[in-house]
Design an enzyme around this catalytic site. Sequence first.
Site, PDB file in Angstrom:
ATOM      1  N   GLU A 240      43.479  32.273  35.049  1.00  0.00           N
ATOM      2  CA  GLU A 240      43.346  32.597  36.471  1.00  0.00           C
ATOM      3  C   GLU A 240      42.072  32.025  37.098  1.00  0.00           C
ATOM      4  O   GLU A 240      41.196  32.770  37.568  1.00  0.00           O
ATOM      5  CB  GLU A 240      43.420  34.110  36.671  1.00  0.00           C
ATOM      6  CG  GLU A 240      44.767  34.680  36.258  1.00  0.00           C
ATOM      7  CD  GLU A 240      44.921  36.168  36.528  1.00  0.00           C
ATOM      8  OE1 GLU A 240      44.002  36.766  37.121  1.00  0.00           O
ATOM      9  OE2 GLU A 240      45.968  36.733  36.172  1.00  0.00           O
ATOM     10  N   GLU A 461      51.387  35.879  32.059  1.00  0.00           N
ATOM     11  CA  GLU A 461      51.033  37.303  32.092  1.00  0.00           C
ATOM     12  C   GLU A 461      51.992  38.022  33.018  1.00  0.00           C
ATOM     13  O   GLU A 461      52.320  37.523  34.105  1.00  0.00           O
ATOM     14  CB  GLU A 461      49.611  37.532  32.609  1.00  0.00           C
ATOM     15  CG  GLU A 461      48.497  37.270  31.629  1.00  0.00           C
ATOM     16  CD  GLU A 461      47.143  37.706  32.195  1.00  0.00           C
ATOM     17  OE1 GLU A 461      47.124  38.596  33.083  1.00  0.00           O
ATOM     18  OE2 GLU A 461      46.133  37.153  31.771  1.00  0.00           O
TER      19      GLU A 461
END
Length: 635
Positions: A240, A461
């Site tokens: 991220e 995720e």
Amino acid sequence: MDRLESENGYFVNKNGSIVLLRGVNLSGSSKIPFKPNGTTRLNQKESFFDHRNVSFVGRPFLESEAKEHLTRLKKWGINFLRFIITWEAIEHSGPGIYDEEYLDYIARLVKLAEKFGIYVFLDPHQDVWSRFTGGDGAPGWVFEKFGMDIHKFKDADLVYVHHLEGENYKKMIWPQNYQKYPTATMFSLFFGGNTFAPNLKIEDKSAEEFLQSHFINSILQLAKRVSKLKNVVGFDSLNEPSPGFIEKENLKEFSGFGNGKILTPSPFQEMVLTEGNTVEVDLKFLLGTIGLTVGKQMLNDKKVSIWNKNHSCIWRKEKVWEYDPNGAPMLLKQDYFFRVNGKKVEFFNDFMKPFIKRYKNSLQKVQKKFFIFIESDPMKLELNWKESEKKGYAGVVNATHWYDGVLLFTKKFIPWFGVHSFKLNPVFGKEALVELYANCIKEIKLMSQKEMNNCPTVIGETGLPMDLENKYSYKTNDYSKIEKILDNIYKAIEKNLVNITLWNYTPDNTHEFGDNWNDEDLSIYSKDTPKKICEDGGRGTKAFSRPYPVETSGMPVSLSFDIEKSLFKYSFKKSANKNPSCIIFIPEVHYKNGFKVFVNAGTYSYQKEKNLLHFKGDIGVDLYGITIIKSDKIV
């Protein structure tokens, strides 16, 4: 094990059969040191800032416990791990000083996973840059190299760190650190130092070169150790990644998101705070990016400067802001990070992509078959990769993350309400929510197909807070809501025929401390799960341990599983020059008393010791269908 390749948007083995990957992130507590114990809720007054003298050996689990955990994962049908490491775990002692014990340890665990038939991709994880800015990732000495004193971040109101906040730590406050100066500045320098701080030198290197080279070189130490292991599919580029201040259109405006009452200093105010100035900022009530000012608050009333001697704000040196003749801070270039030479910047194309190319080239010099897993902001569909891959070299994988944002940030399950992650429109109704999940995953897969050369898609995720609604399930032993949410997620995965690594499996998860990091509790396993709920410690086990086609010689058409009926359906088309077949995982949790199989054209056999059904299709048929039900069910 076969080393995986890619074809037509799927992973394939050496025989050209499609391999579907059902996996989990290992593990949430790998973000923190094993020695001394880095559990963020604990008082670490004596150890936290002694950042060079730590060890991550023992993360994700002790080597003596590895077989226990891998056996459990294999029983559940897990054939893929997103294996969490951090830059800090490798290079915590200082620049160029690598923790050889840790590197060898991880290499041994990855090799052991191969013996269990489990594929792995290694993820250099980060959240809000570093443990010292409320997350995990970069070593503490990185801040020192730029003249910052990490001891002073908290008193200057520039970080939210769990153990420093104590009982005042707010639920899911840690992402606010992305808007704070230390985190945003380090990301801006990591990706855009050459552009935005061209005069800043660290050890005779540009800031960007210094940071990227140390990061990449640390990952290369591990890559060299696992280069010959065929179960290593590749490496994630960076978990991220954040643009920092890059793309901020107006440095006078807060542009983050949140849930509830949040202090909202602008980037300019953050810069001013670092030099020991007191600043009055807005207190807003935020729902996502929409907010209402509900008050004001003074920050840094102790007038603490975070800078060591002979250092000051990096952006003041770049003439982004300055003091007027009366000593008042004034912003000189409000769009400094938004336009360069009159042109609007694009974070992914201008900064992230060049980094990924460099990272990919470096890793593939070690092993050309390593895939590079790419991700960006989970709320954006901005990935693109049109470059032609070199013959014999692995390509890229779309590893975008997806969560139900309402559920994640509120820790409340509303079965009839959701908000689309990318379109941001609300939906109402239970069936509409299931369709919403599927549509979000579809959008991610379409990005792979249209913008990334039809590369494989892995939802890197996804998951849910297991402690939702004030730990309702733990108090009542009713895990039905957890099961329902996970089932909705997997229905979306199955409908789109993509791969997944759930967040997460934490071996030392407890009901009290969760995943041991920032009050998060998303692990599908816990030491505290009652045996009557799951004898193996699972949470929502019936939802994530479900039948799926592990391997298919043919092209998948549709996949579904009805959790209430234990009804599995799979169909695939015959591919040219291939004998039609597939291997299906049969989970114990759904079929303890046996099962019945129905096929339209073919034969099957069952390998009980591995819970695998082997199907061979009859020649001369184009479409094959397989249905599996409990043995006590009637079609």
